[in-house]
Scaffold this motif. Structure first.
Motif, mmCIF file in Angstrom:
data_model
loop_
_atom_site.group_PDB
_atom_site.id
_atom_site.type_symbol
_atom_site.label_atom_id
_atom_site.label_comp_id
_atom_site.label_asym_id
_atom_site.label_seq_id
_atom_site.Cartn_x
_atom_site.Cartn_y
_atom_site.Cartn_z
ATOM 1 N N ARG A 292 0.856 -1.190 0.000
ATOM 2 C CA ARG A 292 0.000 0.000 0.000
ATOM 3 C C ARG A 292 0.891 1.238 0.000
ATOM 4 O O ARG A 292 2.062 1.167 0.327
ATOM 5 C CB ARG A 292 -0.885 0.039 1.262
ATOM 6 C CG ARG A 292 -1.801 -1.157 1.436
ATOM 7 C CD ARG A 292 -2.987 -1.073 0.474
ATOM 8 N NE ARG A 292 -3.915 -2.171 0.676
ATOM 9 C CZ ARG A 292 -3.893 -3.304 -0.024
ATOM 10 N NH1 ARG A 292 -2.977 -3.510 -0.936
ATOM 11 N NH2 ARG A 292 -4.779 -4.250 0.190
ATOM 12 N N GLY A 293 0.297 2.360 -0.338
ATOM 13 C CA GLY A 293 1.014 3.633 -0.236
ATOM 14 C C GLY A 293 1.360 4.248 -1.579
ATOM 15 O O GLY A 293 1.007 3.732 -2.645
ATOM 16 N N LYS A 294 2.072 5.366 -1.495
ATOM 17 C CA LYS A 294 2.381 6.181 -2.668
ATOM 18 C C LYS A 294 3.334 5.507 -3.645
ATOM 19 O O LYS A 294 3.427 5.914 -4.795
ATOM 20 C CB LYS A 294 2.963 7.509 -2.217
ATOM 21 C CG LYS A 294 1.954 8.358 -1.501
ATOM 22 C CD LYS A 294 2.566 9.656 -1.025
ATOM 23 C CE LYS A 294 1.485 10.551 -0.521
ATOM 24 N NZ LYS A 294 1.460 10.885 0.826
ATOM 25 N N ARG A 295 4.055 4.501 -3.197
ATOM 26 C CA ARG A 295 4.993 3.795 -4.072
ATOM 27 C C ARG A 295 4.384 2.488 -4.612
ATOM 28 O O ARG A 295 5.098 1.658 -5.159
ATOM 29 C CB ARG A 295 6.270 3.499 -3.308
ATOM 30 C CG ARG A 295 7.016 4.738 -2.888
ATOM 31 C CD ARG A 295 8.324 4.372 -2.223
ATOM 32 N NE ARG A 295 9.023 5.551 -1.800
ATOM 33 C CZ ARG A 295 9.165 5.925 -0.539
ATOM 34 N NH1 ARG A 295 8.657 5.203 0.436
ATOM 35 N NH2 ARG A 295 9.836 7.003 -0.233
ATOM 36 N N LYS B 267 3.596 -2.225 4.263
ATOM 37 C CA LYS B 267 4.388 -0.982 4.246
ATOM 38 C C LYS B 267 5.632 -1.176 3.396
ATOM 39 O O LYS B 267 6.296 -2.208 3.488
ATOM 40 C CB LYS B 267 4.797 -0.586 5.667
ATOM 41 C CG LYS B 267 3.634 -0.407 6.621
ATOM 42 C CD LYS B 267 3.148 1.004 6.583
ATOM 43 C CE LYS B 267 2.120 1.237 7.662
ATOM 44 N NZ LYS B 267 0.839 1.615 7.183
ATOM 45 N N ASP B 268 5.964 -0.170 2.606
ATOM 46 C CA ASP B 268 7.069 -0.290 1.655
ATOM 47 C C ASP B 268 8.411 -0.632 2.314
ATOM 48 O O ASP B 268 9.101 -1.559 1.878
ATOM 49 C CB ASP B 268 7.184 0.964 0.788
ATOM 50 C CG ASP B 268 7.307 2.263 1.579
ATOM 51 O OD1 ASP B 268 7.391 2.235 2.832
ATOM 52 O OD2 ASP B 268 7.308 3.332 0.926
#
Length: 157
Positions: A42-45, A99-100
């Motif tokens: 998940r997330g912006k990356r 998480k990245d």
């Protein structure tokens, strides 16, 4: 001294098969870790990492097949059940990693463990002049060292 059909010393060959099955089991867990982080990231990356994780698990799948075929070539039986994989695995099992940074850290830790196993195999196969296994381990090691370096570079943001 008893030898195999490939001309390798039988006792050392059997030990090598055991180590290759440990590597096979650990790669299976690494592969499943990669599938899990690919699905759950998940997330912006997301877009970049989703693609990278797919690339890594496709590569791991090819390596798994190569390891199993090497076990067969040496006259052994590759492990092939989840129960056996868990029993012989040395890689940390990742659970619910989304998480990245945690995902990249899991990959680095997994590859570091795989490298240790591969270097043990390389040492053992070198001692009995098993060039087929040597070549495979050398290729795996070179690729994984580069991946670790790239992942460390990513973590340094």
């Amino acid at each position: 001294m008893k030898t195999t059909i490939l001309g390798l010393p039988a006792k050392e060959n059997a030990q090598l098969i055991t180590e290759l099955n440990t590597l096979l089991s650990s790669f299976q867990v690494y592969y499943q870790n990669l599938r899990g982080i690919h699905w759950n990231i998940r997330g912006k990356r997301f877009f970049d990492l989703h693609i990278k994780f797919e690339e890594l698990y496709n590569d791991a799948q090819l390596k798994i097949d190569s390891i199993a075929e090497r076990v067969l070539t040496l006259g052994g039986t590759p492990l092939h059940t989840f129960e056996a994989y868990i029993a012989h695995n040395q890689v940390t099992v990742g659970k619910d990693v989304s998480k990245d940074e945690k995902a990249i850290q899991l990959i680095v830790a997994s590859l570091t463990t795989l490298l240790k196993i591969e270097r043990t195999i390389l040492e053992q196969s070198g001692a009995i002049a098993d060039e087929g296994t040597n070549a495979m381990m050398s290729d795996f090691i070179a690729e994984q060292e580069k991946t670790i370096w790239m992942m460390h570079a990513w973590l340094e943001e």
